[in-house]
Scaffold this motif. Structure first.
Motif, mmCIF file in Angstrom:
data_model
loop_
_atom_site.group_PDB
_atom_site.id
_atom_site.type_symbol
_atom_site.label_atom_id
_atom_site.label_comp_id
_atom_site.label_asym_id
_atom_site.label_seq_id
_atom_site.Cartn_x
_atom_site.Cartn_y
_atom_site.Cartn_z
ATOM 1 N N ALA A 135 0.842 -1.201 0.000
ATOM 2 C CA ALA A 135 0.000 0.000 0.000
ATOM 3 C C ALA A 135 0.875 1.248 0.000
ATOM 4 O O ALA A 135 2.021 1.213 0.470
ATOM 5 N N PRO A 136 0.344 2.359 -0.471
ATOM 6 C CA PRO A 136 1.099 3.618 -0.415
ATOM 7 C C PRO A 136 1.372 3.998 1.048
ATOM 8 O O PRO A 136 0.616 3.632 1.952
ATOM 9 N N ALA A 137 2.421 4.746 1.254
ATOM 10 C CA ALA A 137 2.852 5.105 2.613
ATOM 11 C C ALA A 137 1.737 5.752 3.428
ATOM 12 O O ALA A 137 1.569 5.430 4.608
ATOM 13 N N ASP A 138 0.943 6.644 2.836
ATOM 14 C CA ASP A 138 -0.114 7.296 3.606
ATOM 15 C C ASP A 138 -1.169 6.297 4.083
ATOM 16 O O ASP A 138 -1.689 6.402 5.194
ATOM 17 N N ALA A 139 -1.464 5.290 3.277
ATOM 18 C CA ALA A 139 -2.418 4.256 3.687
ATOM 19 C C ALA A 139 -1.827 3.385 4.794
ATOM 20 O O ALA A 139 -2.524 3.006 5.736
ATOM 21 N N VAL A 140 -0.548 3.082 4.690
ATOM 22 C CA VAL A 140 0.130 2.292 5.727
ATOM 23 C C VAL A 140 0.124 3.062 7.044
ATOM 24 O O VAL A 140 -0.145 2.488 8.108
ATOM 25 N N ILE A 141 0.384 4.343 6.995
ATOM 26 C CA ILE A 141 0.378 5.173 8.208
ATOM 27 C C ILE A 141 -0.998 5.165 8.853
ATOM 28 O O ILE A 141 -1.134 4.976 10.064
ATOM 29 N N ARG A 142 -2.045 5.337 8.049
ATOM 30 C CA ARG A 142 -3.414 5.312 8.595
ATOM 31 C C ARG A 142 -3.720 3.956 9.225
ATOM 32 O O ARG A 142 -4.262 3.878 10.327
ATOM 33 N N TRP A 143 -3.393 2.874 8.525
ATOM 34 C CA TRP A 143 -3.698 1.516 8.986
ATOM 35 C C TRP A 143 -3.034 1.227 10.338
ATOM 36 O O TRP A 143 -3.698 0.819 11.287
ATOM 37 N N PHE A 144 -1.724 1.441 10.427
ATOM 38 C CA PHE A 144 -1.023 1.092 11.661
ATOM 39 C C PHE A 144 -1.310 2.077 12.792
ATOM 40 O O PHE A 144 -1.345 1.681 13.958
ATOM 41 N N SER A 145 -1.582 3.321 12.453
ATOM 42 C CA SER A 145 -1.995 4.271 13.486
ATOM 43 C C SER A 145 -3.322 3.836 14.091
ATOM 44 O O SER A 145 -3.510 3.879 15.307
ATOM 45 N N GLN A 146 -4.243 3.391 13.246
ATOM 46 C CA GLN A 146 -5.532 2.911 13.751
ATOM 47 C C GLN A 146 -5.363 1.659 14.594
ATOM 48 O O GLN A 146 -5.960 1.545 15.656
ATOM 49 N N ARG A 147 -4.568 0.710 14.122
ATOM 50 C CA ARG A 147 -4.363 -0.526 14.893
ATOM 51 C C ARG A 147 -3.853 -0.226 16.290
ATOM 52 O O ARG A 147 -4.280 -0.840 17.262
ATOM 53 N N LEU A 148 -2.949 0.731 16.404
ATOM 54 C CA LEU A 148 -2.384 1.068 17.715
ATOM 55 C C LEU A 148 -3.398 1.773 18.611
ATOM 56 O O LEU A 148 -3.228 1.816 19.826
ATOM 57 N N GLN A 149 -4.466 2.308 18.036
ATOM 58 C CA GLN A 149 -5.542 2.879 18.843
ATOM 59 C C GLN A 149 -6.440 1.788 19.420
ATOM 60 O O GLN A 149 -7.112 2.006 20.418
ATOM 61 N N PHE A 150 -6.443 0.624 18.802
ATOM 62 C CA PHE A 150 -7.304 -0.480 19.228
ATOM 63 C C PHE A 150 -6.588 -1.530 20.063
ATOM 64 O O PHE A 150 -7.228 -2.262 20.809
ATOM 65 N N GLU A 151 -5.279 -1.639 19.895
ATOM 66 C CA GLU A 151 -4.526 -2.738 20.491
ATOM 67 C C GLU A 151 -3.293 -2.249 21.237
ATOM 68 O O GLU A 151 -2.721 -1.217 20.900
ATOM 69 N N THR A 152 -2.909 -3.039 22.221
ATOM 70 C CA THR A 152 -1.619 -2.893 22.864
ATOM 71 C C THR A 152 -1.040 -4.292 22.962
ATOM 72 O O THR A 152 -1.743 -5.277 22.720
ATOM 73 N N ASP A 153 0.230 -4.408 23.290
ATOM 74 C CA ASP A 153 0.787 -5.753 23.362
ATOM 75 C C ASP A 153 1.198 -6.115 24.781
ATOM 76 O O ASP A 153 1.202 -5.276 25.686
ATOM 77 N N CYS A 154 1.511 -7.375 24.951
ATOM 78 C CA CYS A 154 1.829 -7.914 26.276
ATOM 79 C C CYS A 154 3.047 -7.231 26.886
ATOM 80 O O CYS A 154 3.063 -6.946 28.083
ATOM 81 N N SER A 155 4.045 -6.955 26.095
ATOM 82 C CA SER A 155 5.261 -6.322 26.590
ATOM 83 C C SER A 155 4.989 -4.920 27.123
ATOM 84 O O SER A 155 5.483 -4.547 28.190
ATOM 85 N N ASP A 156 4.186 -4.157 26.397
ATOM 86 C CA ASP A 156 3.855 -2.806 26.859
ATOM 87 C C ASP A 156 3.021 -2.850 28.138
ATOM 88 O O ASP A 156 3.213 -2.037 29.039
ATOM 89 N N VAL A 157 2.092 -3.801 28.225
ATOM 90 C CA VAL A 157 1.280 -3.943 29.432
ATOM 91 C C VAL A 157 2.169 -4.313 30.614
ATOM 92 O O VAL A 157 2.088 -3.701 31.689
ATOM 93 N N GLN A 158 3.032 -5.294 30.429
ATOM 94 C CA GLN A 158 3.908 -5.727 31.517
ATOM 95 C C GLN A 158 4.832 -4.603 31.960
ATOM 96 O O GLN A 158 5.016 -4.363 33.149
ATOM 97 N N SER A 159 5.388 -3.874 31.020
ATOM 98 C CA SER A 159 6.271 -2.755 31.341
ATOM 99 C C SER A 159 5.521 -1.686 32.136
ATOM 100 O O SER A 159 6.032 -1.161 33.130
ATOM 101 N N ALA A 160 4.317 -1.367 31.708
ATOM 102 C CA ALA A 160 3.517 -0.355 32.403
ATOM 103 C C ALA A 160 3.158 -0.820 33.811
ATOM 104 O O ALA A 160 3.272 -0.051 34.773
ATOM 105 N N LEU A 161 2.744 -2.076 33.939
ATOM 106 C CA LEU A 161 2.385 -2.594 35.259
ATOM 107 C C LEU A 161 3.583 -2.606 36.201
ATOM 108 O O LEU A 161 3.476 -2.217 37.365
ATOM 109 N N SER A 162 4.733 -3.029 35.693
ATOM 110 C CA SER A 162 5.919 -3.112 36.555
ATOM 111 C C SER A 162 6.447 -1.735 36.931
ATOM 112 O O SER A 162 7.111 -1.581 37.956
#
Length: 159
Positions: A27-54
């Protein structure tokens, strides 16, 4: 393999045209930016959760949305249990309405966290899903709670 070794290996191989990876163009860069920016608004990962909790972060509430028996078997330390089937306006009132709720279930084979996130969003709360669930958390090597004495060792997620 280093980058220079990879370049040498690529020049020695006759490529298929196009490969299965490239049969559909990126996909063009602008579409990739929109896609992954949106995904990060919906999801977080285990490492980030563990880091935040600790680190003692208190800007989100972690919710284990599996059944009570599965939660008793093991869960992410610090997670509250609210089975997704019990999520209602009344059960969420004990939680701060402005604080992000992060939900997880058993793992990628279960959609309990998706169901919980949808219910929570419909009730007007900010929500994200911890991708990978409890299985992903354990796969990352993070410690989970030990089973309570009454936990059924054979129980699955309870969704």
């Amino acid at each position: 393999m280093t980058l220079s070794q990879n370049q040498s290996a690529q020049s020695a191989v006759t490529p298929q045209s196009p490969s299965l990876v490239c049969q559909y163009p990126a996909a063009p860069a602008d579409a990739v930016i929109r896609w992954f920016s949106q995904r990060l608004q919906f999801e977080t990962d285990c490492s980030d959760v563990q880091s935040a909790l600790s680190s003692g972060a208190d800007d989100f509430v972690l919710l284990d949305v599996r059944g009570e028996a599965a939660y008793a078997k093991s869960h992410v330390p610090g997670a509250l249990n609210l089975p997704h089937r019990q999520i209602t306006e009344a059960t969420l009132q004990a939680l701060p309405a402005e604080r992000l709720l992060v939900v997880y279930c058993a793992g990628p084979h279960c959609n309990g966290a998706d169901q919980a996130a949808l219910k929570i969003a419909r009730l007007g709360y900010p929500v994200k899903m911890m991708i990978g669930g409890l299985q992903g958390y354990q796969d990352e090597g993070f410690a989970v709670t030990e089973p309570t004495e009454t936990a059924d060792k054979s129980l699955q997620c309870g969704c």
